[in-house]
Design a protein around this motif. Structure first.
Motif, PDB file in Angstrom:
ATOM      1  N   UNK A   3       0.823  -1.205   0.000  1.00 28.02           N
ATOM      2  CA  UNK A   3       0.000   0.000   0.000  1.00 28.02           C
ATOM      3  C   UNK A   3       0.860   1.259   0.000  1.00 28.02           C
ATOM      4  N   UNK A   4       1.916   1.274   0.839  1.00 23.32           N
ATOM      5  CA  UNK A   4       2.771   2.460   0.898  1.00 23.32           C
ATOM      6  C   UNK A   4       3.563   2.624  -0.389  1.00 23.32           C
ATOM      7  N   UNK A   5       4.075   1.527  -0.938  1.00 21.60           N
ATOM      8  CA  UNK A   5       4.807   1.606  -2.207  1.00 21.60           C
ATOM      9  C   UNK A   5       3.916   2.211  -3.289  1.00 21.60           C
ATOM     10  N   UNK A   6       2.701   1.713  -3.422  1.00 19.18           N
ATOM     11  CA  UNK A   6       1.784   2.230  -4.449  1.00 19.18           C
ATOM     12  C   UNK A   6       1.448   3.699  -4.194  1.00 19.18           C
ATOM     13  N   UNK A   7       1.302   4.069  -2.930  1.00 18.45           N
ATOM     14  CA  UNK A   7       0.984   5.455  -2.592  1.00 18.45           C
ATOM     15  C   UNK A   7       2.136   6.383  -2.986  1.00 18.45           C
ATOM     16  N   UNK A   8       3.361   5.994  -2.642  1.00 16.58           N
ATOM     17  CA  UNK A   8       4.516   6.831  -2.971  1.00 16.58           C
ATOM     18  C   UNK A   8       4.700   6.939  -4.486  1.00 16.58           C
ATOM     19  N   UNK A   9       4.542   5.834  -5.179  1.00 14.81           N
ATOM     20  CA  UNK A   9       4.671   5.871  -6.639  1.00 14.81           C
ATOM     21  C   UNK A   9       3.630   6.816  -7.237  1.00 14.81           C
ATOM     22  N   UNK A  10       2.417   6.799  -6.686  1.00 11.81           N
ATOM     23  CA  UNK A  10       1.355   7.631  -7.228  1.00 11.81           C
ATOM     24  C   UNK A  10       1.463   9.108  -6.894  1.00 11.81           C
ATOM     25  N   UNK A  11       2.141   9.441  -5.784  1.00 15.38           N
ATOM     26  CA  UNK A  11       2.165  10.827  -5.322  1.00 15.38           C
ATOM     27  C   UNK A  11       3.535  11.488  -5.416  1.00 15.38           C
ATOM     28  N   UNK A  12       4.542  10.765  -5.873  1.00 11.98           N
ATOM     29  CA  UNK A  12       5.898  11.323  -5.888  1.00 11.98           C
ATOM     30  C   UNK A  12       6.011  12.530  -6.813  1.00 11.98           C
TER      31      UNK A  12
END
Length: 308
Positions: A288-297
C-alpha cells in the motif's frame, strides 16, 4: 527438542540479533532489557539443541547452524505476517508498522508530508521513518523500503524507478550583488562554490548548453558540507553558488531568497529510486505504501516521474 519452547517471540528476537549483530541494539529496538534478549536466545538455543550465535566482546555472528536456521526463520515469520494480513484483509483493514529509510533532506521537506497523507488514509498503519544519507544495509537495519537519490548497485533489493530529480544552479541576491552574476559557465570558476563533501565529483560542474554541448567547469569554495539542509542554509545565507535539487530550494526561489543562474544551461538530473526488501514486498501494508509513494511522488517539486 521441546517444540513448545520455540516461540515466535524468540524467533523474532533471534532474527533481529542476527541482522543487527548486537544484543544491546536489539534490546533498544524492542524496548526490552538486554538480559531479556540474552535469555530468549539462550532458551531458543536450548530448545533447538545447537548453538545459533557466536558471541565476542564486540560482535555477535551466526554459526553455520544459525545461518541455516535464520533463513528458515525468515520464511516462517513472513508467512505468519502474511497470514495476519490476509485475515485482516477480510475486514478491509490494513495495520502494522512499516520501516522506511529516506535521504535526509528529501524526507524532512517532502516525504514526511506524503507519509502523513498516507497515514490519514490508513490510520492503523504506523511508520518508522529513518532519515540518513548513508547507504545502510536495509535487512540489517530492519528497513522495509528506502527512497534513495543517485545510482544504485544493490541488486539484492527490488527496485522501482520513481523518476528523475532536476537540479538548478542557484545563489542568493546578496551574494550576487557583492560578487557579480556569472553570465557564462567559465565564470563559475572564480566564484565561491558550496560543495557537498559526500558527493563524488563535486569539484566539477557538468553543464549542457543551449547548443546541446556539455561543458565541465572547475568548482571550488571554502565551504563544504555533507547534508542537503546545511547546503540550503548556506545558500540562503549568501555563502556562495551551488547546484541544488529543485525540491530542496523551490520555496526559496519562489519567495526571492534565491535566484536561478544560467537558466539556458542544464545540470544532469539524478535518479530517484524506491528499494524494497524482497521478503517484505508481499506484505499488504508495504504494498500500500509503495503504491501510494509511486502515485504521489510527482507532487514533489522538480521530480519528473518515471514513465510507467
Amino acid at each position: 527438542m521441546d517444540r513448545s519452547d520455540v516461540t515466535l517471540e524468540r524467533m523474532r528476537t533471534f532474527v533481529r540479533v542476527a541482522e543487527r549483530g548486537s544484543l544491546s541494539a536489539v534490546a533498544r529496538e524492542l524496548g526490552i532489557g538486554q538480559s531479556t534478549v540474552t535469555r530468549q536466545l539462550r532458551e531458543l538455543e536450548e530448545a533447538i539443541g545447537v548453538p545459533l550465535l557466536s558471541r565476542t566482546t564486540r560482535r555477535v555472528t551466526l554459526t553455520d547452524e544459525g545461518s541455516r536456521y535464520y533463513a528458515n526463520c525468515i520464511q516462517v515469520l513472513r508467512l505468519v505476517e502474511q497470514a495476519g494480513d490476509e485475515a485482516r484483509g477480510t475486514r478491509g483493514a490494513a495495520a502494522g508498522t512499516i520501516r522506511v529509510s529516506c535521504t535526509a533532506a528529501l524526507g524532512v521537506l517532502h516525504v514526511s508530508r506524503l507519509i502523513f497523507a498516507f497515514q490519514d488514509k490508513y490510520p492503523d498503519i504506523g511508520v518508522d521513518l529513518s532519515l540518513t544519507d548513508e547507504r545502510v544495509d536495509l535487512v540489517r537495519e530492519g528497513v522495509d523500503i528506502a527512497l534513495r537519490l543517485g545510482p544504485l548497485t544493490d541488486s539484492s533489493m527490488k527496485l522501482r524507478a520513481l523518476g528523475e530529480s532536476r537540479r538548478v544552479l542557484v545563489a542568493a541576491p546578496g551574494y550576487l550583488a557583492s560578487r557579480g552574476v556569472p553570465v557564462s559557465p567559465q565564470e563559475l570558476s572564480i566564484h565561491e562554490g558550496i560543495r557537498m563533501s559526500n558527493v563524488a565529483g563535486s569539484d566539477m560542474l557538468n553543464l549542457e548548453g543551449p547548443d546541446g554541448r556539455s561543458r565541465q567547469v572547475p568548482f571550488s569554495g571554502r565551504f563544504r558540507i555533507d547534508h542537503g539542509l546545511g547546503a540550503r542554509a548556506a545558500l540562503a545565507a549568501g555563502r556562495g553558488i551551488a547546484p541544488a535539487h529543485r525540491w530542496l530550494v523551490d520555496d526559496l526561489l519562489a519567495n526571492g531568497q534565491l535566484v536561478e543562474l544560467l537558466p539556458d544551461h542544464t545540470l544532469p538530473s539524478v535518479p530517484l529510486s524506491l528499494l524494497i526488501v524482497p521478503e517484505r514486498a508481499g506484505i499488504a501494508r508495504v504494498r500500500l505504501l509503495v503504491d501510494f509513494l509511486v502515485g504521489h511522488i510527482g507532487a514533489i517539486p522538480g521530480i519528473e516521474k518515471a514513465k510507467a
